[in-house]
Design a protein around this motif. Structure first.
Motif, mmCIF file in Angstrom:
data_model
loop_
_atom_site.group_PDB
_atom_site.id
_atom_site.type_symbol
_atom_site.label_atom_id
_atom_site.label_comp_id
_atom_site.label_asym_id
_atom_site.label_seq_id
_atom_site.Cartn_x
_atom_site.Cartn_y
_atom_site.Cartn_z
ATOM 1 N N ARG A 114 0.847 -1.191 0.000
ATOM 2 C CA ARG A 114 0.000 0.000 0.000
ATOM 3 C C ARG A 114 0.882 1.240 0.000
ATOM 4 O O ARG A 114 2.034 1.188 0.417
ATOM 5 C CB ARG A 114 -0.931 0.005 1.212
ATOM 6 C CG ARG A 114 -0.226 -0.324 2.493
ATOM 7 C CD ARG A 114 -1.097 -0.530 3.722
ATOM 8 N NE ARG A 114 -1.545 0.737 4.242
ATOM 9 C CZ ARG A 114 -2.813 1.110 4.279
ATOM 10 N NH1 ARG A 114 -3.770 0.312 3.864
ATOM 11 N NH2 ARG A 114 -3.148 2.291 4.739
ATOM 12 N N HIS A 163 -3.081 -3.882 -5.284
ATOM 13 C CA HIS A 163 -4.097 -4.530 -6.101
ATOM 14 C C HIS A 163 -4.980 -3.507 -6.798
ATOM 15 O O HIS A 163 -5.327 -3.652 -7.975
ATOM 16 C CB HIS A 163 -4.939 -5.484 -5.237
ATOM 17 C CG HIS A 163 -6.068 -6.098 -5.978
ATOM 18 N ND1 HIS A 163 -7.347 -5.558 -5.964
ATOM 19 C CD2 HIS A 163 -6.125 -7.178 -6.782
ATOM 20 C CE1 HIS A 163 -8.126 -6.291 -6.720
ATOM 21 N NE2 HIS A 163 -7.418 -7.292 -7.228
ATOM 22 N N ASP A 164 -5.382 -2.469 -6.087
ATOM 23 C CA ASP A 164 -6.241 -1.444 -6.673
ATOM 24 C C ASP A 164 -5.502 -0.686 -7.770
ATOM 25 O O ASP A 164 -6.078 -0.366 -8.815
ATOM 26 C CB ASP A 164 -6.740 -0.480 -5.597
ATOM 27 C CG ASP A 164 -7.761 -1.121 -4.670
ATOM 28 O OD1 ASP A 164 -8.125 -2.294 -4.882
ATOM 29 O OD2 ASP A 164 -8.188 -0.441 -3.722
ATOM 30 N N THR A 167 -5.335 -2.958 -10.860
ATOM 31 C CA THR A 167 -6.609 -3.234 -11.529
ATOM 32 C C THR A 167 -7.419 -1.981 -11.857
ATOM 33 O O THR A 167 -8.441 -2.072 -12.537
ATOM 34 C CB THR A 167 -7.478 -4.160 -10.657
ATOM 35 O OG1 THR A 167 -7.758 -3.493 -9.413
ATOM 36 C CG2 THR A 167 -6.796 -5.495 -10.410
ATOM 37 N N THR A 169 -9.091 -0.238 -9.666
ATOM 38 C CA THR A 169 -10.296 -0.258 -8.835
ATOM 39 C C THR A 169 -10.003 0.412 -7.496
ATOM 40 O O THR A 169 -8.869 0.767 -7.203
ATOM 41 C CB THR A 169 -10.755 -1.707 -8.568
ATOM 42 O OG1 THR A 169 -9.708 -2.403 -7.886
ATOM 43 C CG2 THR A 169 -11.091 -2.423 -9.857
ATOM 44 N N THR A 171 -10.875 -0.541 -3.506
ATOM 45 C CA THR A 171 -11.476 -1.461 -2.542
ATOM 46 C C THR A 171 -12.030 -0.641 -1.379
ATOM 47 O O THR A 171 -11.272 -0.059 -0.613
ATOM 48 C CB THR A 171 -10.429 -2.468 -2.019
ATOM 49 O OG1 THR A 171 -9.871 -3.159 -3.130
ATOM 50 C CG2 THR A 171 -11.047 -3.446 -1.052
ATOM 51 N N HIS A 172 -13.349 -0.572 -1.281
ATOM 52 C CA HIS A 172 -13.997 0.191 -0.216
ATOM 53 C C HIS A 172 -14.176 -0.679 1.026
ATOM 54 O O HIS A 172 -14.042 -1.900 0.972
ATOM 55 C CB HIS A 172 -15.361 0.711 -0.689
ATOM 56 C CG HIS A 172 -15.246 1.753 -1.740
ATOM 57 N ND1 HIS A 172 -15.043 3.078 -1.461
ATOM 58 C CD2 HIS A 172 -15.271 1.652 -3.092
ATOM 59 C CE1 HIS A 172 -14.960 3.755 -2.585
ATOM 60 N NE2 HIS A 172 -15.092 2.922 -3.597
ATOM 61 N N PHE A 173 -14.485 -0.059 2.120
ATOM 62 C CA PHE A 173 -14.775 -0.772 3.356
ATOM 63 C C PHE A 173 -15.906 -0.045 4.063
ATOM 64 O O PHE A 173 -16.230 1.089 3.718
ATOM 65 C CB PHE A 173 -13.529 -0.896 4.250
ATOM 66 C CG PHE A 173 -12.982 0.428 4.702
ATOM 67 C CD1 PHE A 173 -13.383 1.009 5.892
ATOM 68 C CD2 PHE A 173 -12.040 1.099 3.934
ATOM 69 C CE1 PHE A 173 -12.881 2.233 6.301
ATOM 70 C CE2 PHE A 173 -11.518 2.320 4.340
ATOM 71 C CZ PHE A 173 -11.943 2.884 5.524
#
Length: 180
Positions: A114, A163-164, A167, A169, A171-173
């Motif tokens: 990250r 990863h985001d 891709t 994208t 990734t929400h939480f």
């Protein structure tokens, strides 16, 4: 338009002093850094050491700012400090610079999971830049950022996951995942 980064070395000390002391950074703890203070920070290794590396930010081979990556040895989640030249602000360069910085970090640091950054709550331009570059707000530290007038504002933390970035994208939480 091409954004690239050139690692700073001790040979860049005078250029760095010139850049930092001749620009104002209203949303940083030191809004108007002074040459003697910058020189001390350089002598203490602030911009190039085992844990931190400074870079000149270039647009089409012209210097437009600087970035410093921090927490390089301690963590698999480096943090950055980005400062654009005053003449370059307000032109929409922030998103492109931040995306290019992500690319440099994730390509050159294979163990990085990250990439993180923080800004003051009132730095709306940077907060929008984070979001447009694919970062997600992860924390809101109340009264954690000291201001030049002796007050405090919230510090807002953002990050992007490898990863985001790979891709495209986010990734929400669930912020309210726990209820009492």
């Amino acid at each position: 338009m091409s954004i690239t980064f050139v690692a700073m070395t001790p040979a860049d000390a005078e250029d760095l002093i010139d850049f930092l002391s001749n620009n104002r950074f209203p949303f940083h703890v030191q809004a108007a850094p002074q040459a003697p203070d910058i020189r001390v920070r350089i002598e203490q290794g602030r911009f190039w050491n085992e844990d931190t590396q400074g870079y000149w930010v270039l647009q089409d081979a012209h210097r437009i700012g600087m970035a410093a990556l921090e927490d390089l040895q301690e963590d698999d989640a480096p943090l950055f400090d980005l400062r654009l030249d005053e003449a370059q602000r307000g032109k929409g360069l922030g998103v492109e610079v931040l995306r290019a910085l992500c690319g440099m970090v994730f390509r050159s640091m294979p163990n990085t999971r990250r990439f993180e950054g923080q800004t003051r709550e009132d730095n709306i331009a940077m907060r929008k830049t984070f979001l447009r570059a694919g970062f997600l707000k992860e924390a809101h530290y109340r009264l954690a950022w000291p201001t030049n007038d002796g007050g405090h504002l919230a510090s807002i933390a953002y990050s992007i996951l490898r990863h985001d970035w790979e891709t495209g994208t986010v990734t929400h939480f669930d912020w309210a995942d726990l209820r009492v």
